[in-house]
Design a protein around this motif. Structure first.
Motif, short mmCIF file in Angstrom:
data_model
loop_
_atom_site.label_atom_id
_atom_site.label_comp_id
_atom_site.label_asym_id
_atom_site.label_seq_id
_atom_site.Cartn_x
_atom_site.Cartn_y
_atom_site.Cartn_z
N GLU A 1 -9.37 12.58 -2.61
CA GLU A 1 -10.57 12.73 -2.21
C GLU A 1 -11.25 11.32 -1.84
O GLU A 1 -12.04 11.27 -0.87
CB GLU A 1 -11.43 13.43 -3.23
CG GLU A 1 -12.70 13.88 -2.83
CD GLU A 1 -14.04 12.83 -2.70
OE1 GLU A 1 -14.65 12.70 -1.93
OE2 GLU A 1 -13.85 11.83 -3.58
N GLU A 2 -10.95 10.16 -2.63
CA GLU A 2 -11.53 8.94 -2.24
C GLU A 2 -10.99 8.55 -0.85
O GLU A 2 -11.64 7.91 0.01
CB GLU A 2 -11.41 8.30 -3.38
CG GLU A 2 -12.26 8.41 -4.63
CD GLU A 2 -11.79 7.75 -5.94
OE1 GLU A 2 -12.62 7.19 -6.66
OE2 GLU A 2 -10.45 7.08 -5.93
N VAL A 3 -9.60 8.65 -0.68
CA VAL A 3 -9.17 8.39 0.42
C VAL A 3 -9.74 8.75 1.93
O VAL A 3 -10.21 8.23 2.61
CB VAL A 3 -7.84 8.68 0.35
CG1 VAL A 3 -7.00 8.45 1.90
CG2 VAL A 3 -6.59 7.64 -0.44
N ARG A 4 -9.98 10.18 1.66
CA ARG A 4 -10.67 10.89 2.85
C ARG A 4 -12.11 10.47 2.94
O ARG A 4 -12.47 10.16 4.02
CB ARG A 4 -10.66 12.32 2.20
CG ARG A 4 -9.39 13.19 2.44
CD ARG A 4 -9.44 14.66 2.58
NE ARG A 4 -9.98 15.23 1.27
CZ ARG A 4 -9.19 15.43 0.33
NH1 ARG A 4 -7.97 15.40 0.44
NH2 ARG A 4 -9.62 15.84 -0.84
N ALA B 1 -2.40 9.11 4.76
CA ALA B 1 -2.59 9.64 3.27
C ALA B 1 -3.89 10.60 3.35
O ALA B 1 -3.61 11.62 2.67
CB ALA B 1 -2.86 8.63 2.47
N ALA B 2 -4.59 10.41 3.94
CA ALA B 2 -5.87 11.32 4.24
C ALA B 2 -5.34 12.89 4.92
O ALA B 2 -5.65 13.82 4.37
CB ALA B 2 -7.05 10.72 5.29
N ILE C 1 0.92 -1.13 0.14
CA ILE C 1 -0.07 -0.10 0.05
C ILE C 1 0.96 1.16 -0.15
O ILE C 1 1.57 1.55 1.19
CB ILE C 1 -0.78 0.04 1.42
CG1 ILE C 1 -2.02 -1.32 1.40
CG2 ILE C 1 -1.94 1.14 0.98
CD1 ILE C 1 -2.75 -1.43 2.49
N THR C 2 0.64 1.96 -1.05
CA THR C 2 1.65 3.16 -1.38
C THR C 2 0.97 4.44 -1.68
O THR C 2 -0.29 4.31 -2.28
CB THR C 2 2.80 2.91 -2.42
OG1 THR C 2 2.10 2.45 -3.56
CG2 THR C 2 3.73 1.86 -2.12
N ALA C 3 1.26 5.52 -1.22
CA ALA C 3 0.75 6.83 -1.10
C ALA C 3 1.44 7.53 -2.44
O ALA C 3 2.58 7.55 -2.52
CB ALA C 3 0.82 7.52 0.08
N HIS C 4 0.32 8.33 -3.15
CA HIS C 4 1.02 9.22 -4.42
C HIS C 4 0.07 10.22 -4.54
O HIS C 4 -1.15 10.36 -3.99
CB HIS C 4 0.80 8.28 -5.34
CG HIS C 4 1.63 6.98 -5.34
ND1 HIS C 4 3.05 6.69 -5.74
CD2 HIS C 4 0.64 5.72 -5.13
CE1 HIS C 4 3.37 5.49 -5.39
NE2 HIS C 4 2.10 4.73 -5.12
#
Length: 208
Positions: free
Chosen positions: A144-147, A193-194, A9-12
């Protein structure tokens, strides 16, 4: 011959997520829509599996033994592997992993002859697993989907002390002392990420 799997799981930032979307999302949806995938998911939801320590005692070929096999096939499917192990592909997930945003440490679960996602889903059960976005560990989400999905992920992966003890009892993975537990890593990534305004890429693949 055995395999080694990784659940990453990586953040971008959103530009990277947008560039990945045309290649990643169709593979996830194709796997989700397979009749055998839906059948296995519905069977697991209708009748979750017993304590994993009892699986070895199930008679070979029995209905319950076949249920276990179907669950393990469901949770070890690797639709994104063609973006990781394809020699003639101009796009590799490993390149994306290495380019993760350094503000959010990635969650990396690597196991020989095992799958972190399978252990997690068995430990939390179908009700909680259904709250997680994407499909069986594979997802691609904008910031936005993460939040927007964070509350559902928190509901899925937040435990009372008693619930955590029960879930941990069903996580059969042997983690090293300094490795992040599968019950903790995904939610930590989501929260960070959020907060940072980043998207997330989750990929369940074979390393080799």
């Amino acid at each position: 011959m055995g395999i080694t799997s990784a659940w990453a799981i990586t953040a971008h930032d959103d530009d990277v997520i947008a560039g990945l979307a045309p290649r990643v999302r169709p593979l996830i949806e194709r796997q989700r829509e397979l009749p055998e995938t839906q059948c296995a998911w519905q069977a697991w939801c209708a009748d979750p599996l017993p304590n994993h320590r009892s699986w070895g005692e199930l008679p070979y070929g029995s209905a319950r033994s076949e249920d276990v096999r179907a669950f393990l096939r469901l949770t070890s499917a690797i639709p994104l592997n063609e973006l990781h192990c394809c020699d003639d592909c101009d796009f590799h997930l490993s390149d994306i992993w290495e380019a993760h945003d350094e503000g959010v440490p990635p969650y990396f679960a690597v196991f020989s002859k095992d799958y972190a996602l399978s252990a997690l889903f068995h430990a939390i059960g179908p009700r909680r697993a259904a709250l997680l976005p994407g499909w069986c560990g594979d997802f691609l989400l904008t910031s936005e989907e993460v939040r927007r999905t964070l509350p559902a992920v928190e509901e899925a992966l937040t435990f009372t002390p008693q619930e955590r003890a029960a879930a941990q009892e069903q996580v059969w993975l042997d983690c090293l002392k300094d490795e992040e537990p599968v019950l903790d890593g995904p939610l930590r990534c989501w929260r960070q990420a959020a907060e940072a305004g980043l998207g997330l890429c989750g990929a369940n693949v074979h390393i080799y």
